[in-house]
Design an enzyme around this catalytic site. Structure first.
Site, PDB file in Angstrom:
ATOM      1  N   ASP A 100       0.846  -1.190   0.000  1.00 14.23           N
ATOM      2  CA  ASP A 100       0.000   0.000   0.000  1.00 14.23           C
ATOM      3  C   ASP A 100       0.881   1.239   0.000  1.00 14.23           C
ATOM      4  O   ASP A 100       1.807   1.361   0.817  1.00 14.23           O
ATOM      5  CB  ASP A 100      -0.921   0.021   1.228  1.00 14.23           C
ATOM      6  CG  ASP A 100      -2.106  -0.919   1.076  1.00 14.23           C
ATOM      7  OD1 ASP A 100      -2.183  -1.630   0.053  1.00 14.23           O
ATOM      8  OD2 ASP A 100      -2.966  -0.936   1.985  1.00 14.23           O
ATOM      9  N   HIS A 135       3.474  -2.190   3.899  1.00 15.56           N
ATOM     10  CA  HIS A 135       3.447  -0.752   3.614  1.00 15.56           C
ATOM     11  C   HIS A 135       4.849  -0.285   3.252  1.00 15.56           C
ATOM     12  O   HIS A 135       5.821  -0.624   3.938  1.00 15.56           O
ATOM     13  CB  HIS A 135       2.916   0.024   4.822  1.00 15.56           C
ATOM     14  CG  HIS A 135       1.450  -0.179   5.057  1.00 15.56           C
ATOM     15  ND1 HIS A 135       0.955  -1.285   5.714  1.00 15.56           N
ATOM     16  CD2 HIS A 135       0.371   0.577   4.701  1.00 15.56           C
ATOM     17  CE1 HIS A 135      -0.372  -1.199   5.762  1.00 15.56           C
ATOM     18  NE2 HIS A 135      -0.744  -0.093   5.152  1.00 15.56           N
TER      19      HIS A 135
END
Length: 250
Positions: free
Chosen positions: A60, A209
């Protein structure tokens, strides 16, 4: 992961926070039966074929913290495909990195333009959030296809999943992740390695992430050791190309 939080506000449909139930000894993760039912109904995914040692890397990208290039270097060196779910801020701020992702064969997924809770906004706003990002992606790369959606914060409802399907998206959740998005709480590469590896299982869709320096440092070792364990790295396209998913997916 934390237990599911069911949200309900007057005049809105019930929404939920995605979560998975990790198993021990590299057994496949599971989730709530009602979540599985919604995924099946609206063509969403959270796990691959649990009978095969295959892993799907997904990242992400809400904003850039300086580590994505290093992650891309590792993926390129190790010939590992990945999917990067980007926001409007990211595509405006880091067009060069987005182009590089595309050039090196990675999937770019829609993480919405402004990162709102998609389960709580109007249908019109929902469609705008996805289409604005898709248009920016097309303008930057010349590519029109953007078939994968990761709902911001993992929040969803039946209405939001139905809207995603109607807009031509496959909702992508995950079966392996850890709390890696807090930049002010670095724990080191060894910690990241242990957290990732203990959640690994056949068919894992791994969420990471790119703002985590720990992830960037741990990734080469993670990939190297997964290869030694017999795992293969697949693209989400490999997973969704299968016309009929085995019942174990659900």
């Amino acid at each position: 992961m934390l237990a599911a939080v069911i949200l309900a506000a007057p005049g809105t449909a019930a929404a939920a926070d995605w979560y998975f139930k990790p198993s021990k000894n590299h057994q496949p993760a599971t989730t709530e039966p009602e979540y599985k039912a919604l995924l099946k109904k609206y063509d969403g995914i959270y796990i691959g074929d649990i009978t095969k040692k295959e892993v799907y890397f997904t990242f992400d990208n809400g904003y850039e913290a300086g580590y994505t290039a290093k992650i891309l270097d590792t993926l390129k060196k190790e010939h590992v495909p990945a999917a990067f779910f980007i926001t409007g801020h990211y595509i405006k701020d880091q067009p060069g990195l987005v182009r590089r992702m595309v050039r090196e064969g990675h999937i770019i997924g829609n993480h919405s333009w402004g990162h709102p809770d998609l389960s709580r906004i109007s249908d019109e706003k929902y469609k705008m959030e996805l289409e604005k990002l898709r248009q920016a992606y097309t303008e930057l790369t010349g590519k029109r296809s953007m078939p994968y959606l990761r709902p911001p914060r993992g929040t969803f409802s039946e209405r939001s999943m139905k809207l995603a399907q109607e807009q031509g998206y496959i909702s992508v959740f995950w079966s392996a992740a850890y709390k890696d998005w807090l930049r002010d709480q670095p724990r080191g590469a060894d910690y990241a390695y242990m957290q990732i590896m203990k959640r690994m299982h056949p068919g894992a869709i791994l969420l990471l992430h790119t703002v985590s320096s720990d992830n960037a440092e741990a990734l080469p070792r993670v990939i190297h050791d997964l290869k030694k364990m017999g795992y293969h790295f697949r693209s989400l396209d490999d997973l969704t190309a299968k016309k009929q998913l085995p019942a174990v997916f659900w």
